[in-house]
Motif scaffolding. Structure first.
Motif, mmCIF file in Angstrom:
data_model
loop_
_atom_site.group_PDB
_atom_site.id
_atom_site.type_symbol
_atom_site.label_atom_id
_atom_site.label_comp_id
_atom_site.label_asym_id
_atom_site.label_seq_id
_atom_site.Cartn_x
_atom_site.Cartn_y
_atom_site.Cartn_z
ATOM 1 N N GLU A 93 0.852 -1.196 0.000
ATOM 2 C CA GLU A 93 0.000 0.000 0.000
ATOM 3 C C GLU A 93 0.884 1.241 0.000
ATOM 4 O O GLU A 93 1.794 1.375 0.830
ATOM 5 N N VAL A 94 0.632 2.148 -0.933
ATOM 6 C CA VAL A 94 1.343 3.422 -0.994
ATOM 7 C C VAL A 94 0.311 4.535 -0.825
ATOM 8 O O VAL A 94 -0.595 4.682 -1.654
ATOM 9 N N LEU A 95 0.445 5.306 0.245
ATOM 10 C CA LEU A 95 -0.491 6.392 0.526
ATOM 11 C C LEU A 95 0.043 7.703 -0.034
ATOM 12 O O LEU A 95 1.246 7.972 0.022
ATOM 13 N N TRP A 96 -0.865 8.514 -0.538
ATOM 14 C CA TRP A 96 -0.521 9.856 -1.012
ATOM 15 C C TRP A 96 -0.922 10.833 0.088
ATOM 16 O O TRP A 96 -2.089 11.097 0.308
ATOM 17 N N SER A 97 0.067 11.334 0.820
ATOM 18 C CA SER A 97 -0.244 12.194 1.966
ATOM 19 C C SER A 97 0.904 13.150 2.233
ATOM 20 O O SER A 97 2.076 12.754 2.248
ATOM 21 N N LYS A 98 0.556 14.426 2.455
ATOM 22 C CA LYS A 98 1.577 15.411 2.789
ATOM 23 C C LYS A 98 2.274 15.078 4.102
ATOM 24 O O LYS A 98 3.474 15.286 4.270
ATOM 25 N N SER A 99 1.511 14.583 5.054
ATOM 26 C CA SER A 99 2.048 14.238 6.364
ATOM 27 C C SER A 99 2.145 12.732 6.485
ATOM 28 O O SER A 99 1.127 12.028 6.407
ATOM 29 N N PHE A 100 3.362 12.237 6.677
ATOM 30 C CA PHE A 100 3.562 10.793 6.794
ATOM 31 C C PHE A 100 2.764 10.244 7.970
ATOM 32 O O PHE A 100 2.050 9.251 7.848
ATOM 33 N N SER A 101 2.878 10.901 9.119
ATOM 34 C CA SER A 101 2.230 10.380 10.321
ATOM 35 C C SER A 101 0.711 10.454 10.218
ATOM 36 O O SER A 101 0.005 9.513 10.605
ATOM 37 N N GLU A 102 0.163 11.556 9.686
ATOM 38 C CA GLU A 102 -1.286 11.690 9.579
ATOM 39 C C GLU A 102 -1.860 10.675 8.596
ATOM 40 O O GLU A 102 -2.897 10.046 8.863
ATOM 41 N N GLY A 103 -1.201 10.500 7.468
ATOM 42 C CA GLY A 103 -1.666 9.515 6.495
ATOM 43 C C GLY A 103 -1.634 8.107 7.074
ATOM 44 O O GLY A 103 -2.564 7.323 6.884
ATOM 45 N N LEU A 104 -0.571 7.802 7.802
ATOM 46 C CA LEU A 104 -0.430 6.481 8.403
ATOM 47 C C LEU A 104 -1.490 6.239 9.469
ATOM 48 O O LEU A 104 -2.126 5.178 9.517
ATOM 49 N N LEU A 105 -1.701 7.237 10.338
ATOM 50 C CA LEU A 105 -2.684 7.083 11.408
ATOM 51 C C LEU A 105 -4.101 6.910 10.855
ATOM 52 O O LEU A 105 -4.882 6.109 11.374
ATOM 53 N N GLN A 106 -4.435 7.650 9.808
ATOM 54 C CA GLN A 106 -5.754 7.508 9.202
ATOM 55 C C GLN A 106 -5.934 6.112 8.621
ATOM 56 O O GLN A 106 -7.009 5.502 8.757
#
Length: 303
Positions: A93-106
Protein backbone atom coordinates in the motif's frame (compact mmCIF):
# COMPACT_ATOMS: atom_id res chain seq x y z
CA UNK A 1 -4.37 -15.11 23.51
CA UNK A 2 -1.72 -12.83 22.02
CA UNK A 3 -2.61 -11.93 18.43
CA UNK A 4 -0.47 -10.74 15.56
CA UNK A 5 -2.46 -12.15 12.67
CA UNK A 6 -2.86 -8.92 10.72
CA UNK A 7 0.38 -6.93 10.73
CA UNK A 8 1.14 -3.56 9.14
CA UNK A 9 4.80 -2.97 8.27
CA UNK A 10 5.82 0.68 7.92
CA UNK A 11 8.58 1.63 5.50
CA UNK A 12 9.77 5.23 5.73
CA UNK A 13 12.03 6.04 2.80
CA UNK A 14 13.42 8.98 4.75
CA UNK A 15 15.25 6.43 6.90
CA UNK A 16 18.38 4.58 5.78
CA UNK A 17 17.65 1.24 7.44
CA UNK A 18 14.47 -0.81 7.21
CA UNK A 19 14.81 -3.44 9.93
CA UNK A 20 11.04 -3.70 10.32
CA UNK A 21 10.75 -5.72 7.10
CA UNK A 22 12.77 -8.82 8.09
CA UNK A 23 11.29 -8.69 11.58
CA UNK A 24 7.74 -8.63 10.20
CA UNK A 25 8.53 -11.57 7.93
CA UNK A 26 9.86 -13.39 10.97
CA UNK A 27 6.57 -12.68 12.77
CA UNK A 28 4.64 -14.00 9.79
CA UNK A 29 6.63 -17.22 9.89
CA UNK A 30 6.19 -17.71 13.63
CA UNK A 31 2.58 -16.56 14.05
CA UNK A 32 1.12 -17.02 10.56
CA UNK A 33 0.58 -13.30 10.16
CA UNK A 34 -0.95 -11.56 7.17
CA UNK A 35 1.36 -8.70 6.15
CA UNK A 36 0.65 -5.31 4.64
CA UNK A 37 3.72 -3.25 3.71
CA UNK A 38 2.98 0.45 3.60
CA UNK A 39 4.66 3.78 2.92
CA UNK A 40 3.51 7.38 2.45
CA UNK A 41 4.68 9.59 -0.42
CA UNK A 42 4.00 13.07 -1.72
CA UNK A 43 5.44 15.17 -4.55
CA UNK A 44 5.38 18.80 -3.45
CA UNK A 45 5.72 19.95 -7.05
CA UNK A 46 1.94 19.54 -7.34
CA UNK A 47 1.54 22.43 -4.88
CA UNK A 48 3.61 24.68 -7.13
CA UNK A 49 1.79 24.00 -10.39
CA UNK A 50 -0.73 26.80 -11.18
CA UNK A 51 -4.27 26.01 -12.29
CA UNK A 52 -4.65 25.76 -16.04
CA UNK A 53 -1.00 24.81 -16.57
CA UNK A 54 -1.98 21.72 -18.51
CA UNK A 55 0.21 19.49 -16.35
CA UNK A 56 -1.50 16.23 -15.47
CA UNK A 57 -1.30 16.23 -11.67
CA UNK A 58 -3.16 12.94 -11.39
CA UNK A 59 -0.52 11.30 -13.58
CA UNK A 60 2.22 12.61 -11.28
CA UNK A 61 0.43 11.06 -8.32
CA UNK A 62 -0.16 7.76 -10.12
CA UNK A 63 3.45 7.45 -11.31
CA UNK A 64 4.83 8.31 -7.86
CA UNK A 65 2.69 5.76 -6.04
CA UNK A 66 3.44 3.09 -8.68
CA UNK A 67 7.17 3.78 -8.40
CA UNK A 68 7.22 3.39 -4.63
CA UNK A 69 5.08 0.27 -4.74
CA UNK A 70 7.74 -1.26 -6.98
CA UNK A 71 10.36 -0.07 -4.49
CA UNK A 72 8.53 -1.87 -1.68
CA UNK A 73 8.31 -5.07 -3.73
CA UNK A 74 12.01 -4.84 -4.58
CA UNK A 75 12.82 -4.58 -0.87
CA UNK A 76 10.66 -7.56 0.15
CA UNK A 77 11.46 -10.03 -2.63
CA UNK A 78 15.18 -10.48 -1.78
CA UNK A 79 14.25 -11.18 1.85
CA UNK A 80 11.80 -13.88 0.78
CA UNK A 81 14.39 -15.37 -1.55
CA UNK A 82 16.91 -15.34 1.31
CA UNK A 83 14.71 -17.62 3.38
CA UNK A 84 12.00 -15.50 5.00
CA UNK A 85 9.20 -17.66 3.60
CA UNK A 86 5.64 -16.74 4.54
CA UNK A 87 2.44 -18.67 3.91
CA UNK A 88 0.13 -15.70 3.50
CA UNK A 89 0.17 -13.19 0.66
CA UNK A 90 1.88 -9.86 1.24
CA UNK A 91 -0.09 -6.75 0.34
CA UNK A 92 1.48 -3.44 -0.61
CA UNK A 93 0.00 0.00 0.00
CA UNK A 94 1.34 3.42 -0.99
CA UNK A 95 -0.49 6.39 0.53
CA UNK A 96 -0.52 9.86 -1.01
CA UNK A 97 -0.24 12.19 1.97
CA UNK A 98 1.58 15.41 2.79
CA UNK A 99 2.05 14.24 6.36
CA UNK A 100 3.56 10.79 6.79
CA UNK A 101 2.23 10.38 10.32
CA UNK A 102 -1.29 11.69 9.58
CA UNK A 103 -1.67 9.51 6.50
CA UNK A 104 -0.43 6.48 8.40
CA UNK A 105 -2.68 7.08 11.41
CA UNK A 106 -5.75 7.51 9.20
CA UNK A 107 -4.99 4.26 7.41
CA UNK A 108 -4.44 2.34 10.66
CA UNK A 109 -7.66 3.65 12.21
CA UNK A 110 -9.63 2.67 9.10
CA UNK A 111 -8.35 -0.93 9.12
CA UNK A 112 -8.25 -3.76 11.61
CA UNK A 113 -4.58 -4.40 12.37
CA UNK A 114 -3.28 -6.31 15.39
CA UNK A 115 0.19 -4.81 15.21
CA UNK A 116 2.15 -2.00 13.55
CA UNK A 117 5.85 -2.72 12.99
CA UNK A 118 8.22 0.19 12.40
CA UNK A 119 11.97 0.67 12.29
CA UNK A 120 13.58 2.80 15.01
CA UNK A 121 16.94 4.45 14.46
CA UNK A 122 19.98 3.29 16.37
CA UNK A 123 22.12 6.25 17.48
CA UNK A 124 25.72 5.15 16.96
CA UNK A 125 27.39 7.54 19.40
CA UNK A 126 25.14 7.20 22.41
CA UNK A 127 24.05 3.62 21.62
CA UNK A 128 20.43 4.56 22.07
CA UNK A 129 17.34 3.96 20.04
CA UNK A 130 16.40 7.22 18.35
CA UNK A 131 12.71 7.85 17.73
CA UNK A 132 11.43 10.04 14.91
CA UNK A 133 8.47 12.45 15.14
CA UNK A 134 6.36 9.84 13.33
CA UNK A 135 7.16 7.36 16.12
CA UNK A 136 5.96 9.80 18.77
CA UNK A 137 2.73 10.42 16.85
CA UNK A 138 2.14 6.68 16.70
CA UNK A 139 2.75 6.33 20.43
CA UNK A 140 0.33 9.08 21.36
CA UNK A 141 -2.40 8.70 18.74
CA UNK A 142 -2.40 5.14 17.41
CA UNK A 143 -4.75 2.72 19.16
CA UNK A 144 -3.01 -0.35 17.70
CA UNK A 145 -0.10 -2.20 19.30
CA UNK A 146 3.29 -1.06 17.98
CA UNK A 147 6.63 -2.87 17.68
CA UNK A 148 9.66 -0.59 17.29
CA UNK A 149 12.52 -2.53 15.69
CA UNK A 150 16.20 -1.62 15.69
CA UNK A 151 17.69 -4.74 14.12
CA UNK A 152 16.63 -7.42 11.66
CA UNK A 153 15.82 -10.98 12.68
CA UNK A 154 15.61 -11.98 16.33
CA UNK A 155 18.85 -13.31 17.78
CA UNK A 156 19.08 -17.05 18.44
CA UNK A 157 18.93 -16.39 22.18
CA UNK A 158 16.52 -13.70 23.32
CA UNK A 159 15.54 -12.34 26.72
CA UNK A 160 12.11 -10.77 26.86
CA UNK A 161 11.06 -8.40 29.62
CA UNK A 162 7.40 -7.60 30.24
CA UNK A 163 6.88 -4.59 32.53
CA UNK A 164 3.52 -4.36 34.31
CA UNK A 165 2.07 -1.62 36.48
CA UNK A 166 0.09 -2.72 39.54
CA UNK A 167 -2.83 -0.31 39.53
CA UNK A 168 -6.46 -0.73 40.53
CA UNK A 169 -7.99 0.90 37.46
CA UNK A 170 -9.45 -1.31 34.78
CA UNK A 171 -7.20 -0.03 31.97
CA UNK A 172 -3.98 -1.04 33.76
CA UNK A 173 -5.44 -4.37 34.87
CA UNK A 174 -6.36 -5.22 31.29
CA UNK A 175 -2.96 -4.12 30.01
CA UNK A 176 -1.18 -6.24 32.62
CA UNK A 177 -2.96 -9.37 31.39
CA UNK A 178 -2.10 -8.47 27.79
CA UNK A 179 1.58 -7.86 28.65
CA UNK A 180 1.92 -11.17 30.51
CA UNK A 181 0.16 -12.99 27.68
CA UNK A 182 2.37 -11.43 25.01
CA UNK A 183 5.55 -12.07 27.00
CA UNK A 184 4.72 -15.75 27.43
CA UNK A 185 3.61 -16.22 23.82
CA UNK A 186 6.61 -14.53 22.22
CA UNK A 187 9.05 -16.22 24.61
CA UNK A 188 7.59 -19.62 23.73
CA UNK A 189 7.61 -18.92 20.01
CA UNK A 190 11.23 -17.73 20.11
CA UNK A 191 12.35 -20.37 22.62
CA UNK A 192 13.45 -17.50 24.83
CA UNK A 193 13.39 -16.57 28.50
CA UNK A 194 10.51 -14.35 29.51
CA UNK A 195 10.57 -12.16 32.63
CA UNK A 196 7.87 -10.08 34.27
CA UNK A 197 8.97 -6.88 35.98
CA UNK A 198 7.14 -4.71 38.47
CA UNK A 199 8.69 -1.53 39.86
CA UNK A 200 7.35 -0.44 43.23
CA UNK A 201 8.01 2.91 44.93
CA UNK A 202 9.74 3.13 48.29
CA UNK A 203 9.48 6.62 49.71
CA UNK A 204 12.62 8.25 51.02
CA UNK A 205 12.24 9.16 54.67
CA UNK A 206 14.30 10.65 57.45
CA UNK A 207 14.89 7.59 59.64
CA UNK A 208 16.31 9.69 62.46
CA UNK A 209 12.94 11.40 62.85
CA UNK A 210 10.59 8.51 62.09
CA UNK A 211 12.46 5.32 62.98
CA UNK A 212 10.28 4.90 66.08
CA UNK A 213 7.25 4.40 63.80
CA UNK A 214 8.39 1.26 62.02
CA UNK A 215 11.31 -0.93 61.15
CA UNK A 216 12.48 0.05 57.69
CA UNK A 217 13.62 -3.40 56.61
CA UNK A 218 10.42 -5.12 57.71
CA UNK A 219 8.22 -2.53 56.04
CA UNK A 220 10.27 -2.68 52.84
CA UNK A 221 9.96 -6.46 52.63
CA UNK A 222 6.24 -6.29 53.42
CA UNK A 223 5.58 -3.86 50.56
CA UNK A 224 7.77 -5.88 48.21
CA UNK A 225 5.93 -9.10 49.09
CA UNK A 226 2.57 -7.43 48.46
CA UNK A 227 3.69 -6.49 44.96
CA UNK A 228 5.12 -9.97 44.34
CA UNK A 229 1.81 -11.59 45.28
CA UNK A 230 -0.04 -9.24 42.96
CA UNK A 231 2.32 -10.07 40.10
CA UNK A 232 2.04 -13.80 40.85
CA UNK A 233 -1.73 -13.48 40.46
CA UNK A 234 -1.21 -12.22 36.90
CA UNK A 235 1.27 -14.96 35.91
CA UNK A 236 -0.31 -17.93 37.75
CA UNK A 237 -1.42 -19.48 34.46
CA UNK A 238 2.07 -19.19 32.94
CA UNK A 239 4.46 -21.61 34.71
CA UNK A 240 7.43 -20.45 32.63
CA UNK A 241 7.07 -16.94 34.10
CA UNK A 242 6.46 -17.81 37.77
CA UNK A 243 10.15 -18.27 38.47
CA UNK A 244 11.11 -15.21 36.44
CA UNK A 245 9.39 -12.45 38.39
CA UNK A 246 11.44 -9.33 39.11
CA UNK A 247 10.26 -6.92 41.82
CA UNK A 248 12.43 -3.83 41.76
CA UNK A 249 12.46 -0.76 43.99
CA UNK A 250 12.31 2.57 42.24
CA UNK A 251 10.70 5.93 42.78
CA UNK A 252 10.56 6.47 39.02
CA UNK A 253 9.93 3.46 36.72
CA UNK A 254 11.46 5.32 33.78
CA UNK A 255 14.77 5.35 35.67
CA UNK A 256 14.60 1.79 36.99
CA UNK A 257 13.42 -0.09 33.89
CA UNK A 258 16.48 0.78 31.73
CA UNK A 259 18.72 -0.55 34.51
CA UNK A 260 16.79 -3.83 34.63
CA UNK A 261 17.01 -4.14 30.84
CA UNK A 262 20.79 -3.91 31.06
CA UNK A 263 21.11 -6.33 33.98
CA UNK A 264 18.89 -8.95 32.33
CA UNK A 265 20.40 -8.44 28.84
CA UNK A 266 16.89 -8.08 27.47
CA UNK A 267 16.42 -7.80 23.70
CA UNK A 268 12.73 -6.94 23.80
CA UNK A 269 10.75 -4.82 26.26
CA UNK A 270 6.97 -5.23 26.35
CA UNK A 271 5.07 -2.36 27.96
CA UNK A 272 1.57 -0.98 28.10
CA UNK A 273 0.59 2.55 27.17
CA UNK A 274 -2.55 4.17 28.54
CA UNK A 275 -3.35 7.04 26.18
CA UNK A 276 -3.42 10.55 27.60
CA UNK A 277 -5.43 13.05 25.61
CA UNK A 278 -5.24 16.81 25.29
CA UNK A 279 -2.82 19.12 27.05
CA UNK A 280 -2.22 16.70 29.94
CA UNK A 281 -0.97 14.09 27.50
CA UNK A 282 1.39 16.57 25.88
CA UNK A 283 2.91 17.64 29.19
CA UNK A 284 2.83 14.53 31.36
CA UNK A 285 3.35 11.76 28.82
CA UNK A 286 3.57 8.07 29.71
CA UNK A 287 6.31 5.99 31.29
CA UNK A 288 6.92 4.33 27.95
CA UNK A 289 7.51 7.72 26.33
CA UNK A 290 9.97 8.76 29.03
CA UNK A 291 12.24 5.73 28.70
CA UNK A 292 12.31 5.15 24.94
CA UNK A 293 15.40 7.26 24.38
CA UNK A 294 17.21 5.63 27.31
CA UNK A 295 16.99 1.96 26.35
CA UNK A 296 19.03 -0.13 23.96
CA UNK A 297 16.49 -2.78 23.03
CA UNK A 298 13.39 -3.18 20.94
CA UNK A 299 10.01 -2.18 22.31
CA UNK A 300 6.56 -3.69 21.91
CA UNK A 301 3.96 -1.18 23.09
CA UNK A 302 0.53 -2.61 23.87
CA UNK A 303 -2.37 -0.16 23.80
Amino acid sequence: MYKSQNVLVVVDFRQEKHHALPRALELAKRFGSQLTVITCVYQHIVDLVPNGSGIDLERIRHEATAHYENELRDMVNPLIEAGFQVDADIHFEVLWSKSFSEGLLQYVSANNFDLVVKTAHQHGTLEKVFFTPTDWHLLRDCETNILFVKKGAWPSSTNILGAINIEDDEAHQRLNHDIVNATAAIAESCQSDGHILNVFPWAKIDLDKFKYLFDKEDQFLAIKNIHRKQVEAFVKDYPSLLDNIIIAEGLEPDETIPEIIKSTFSDLLIMGCVRRRGFAGMVIGNTVEKILDDINCEVLVLK
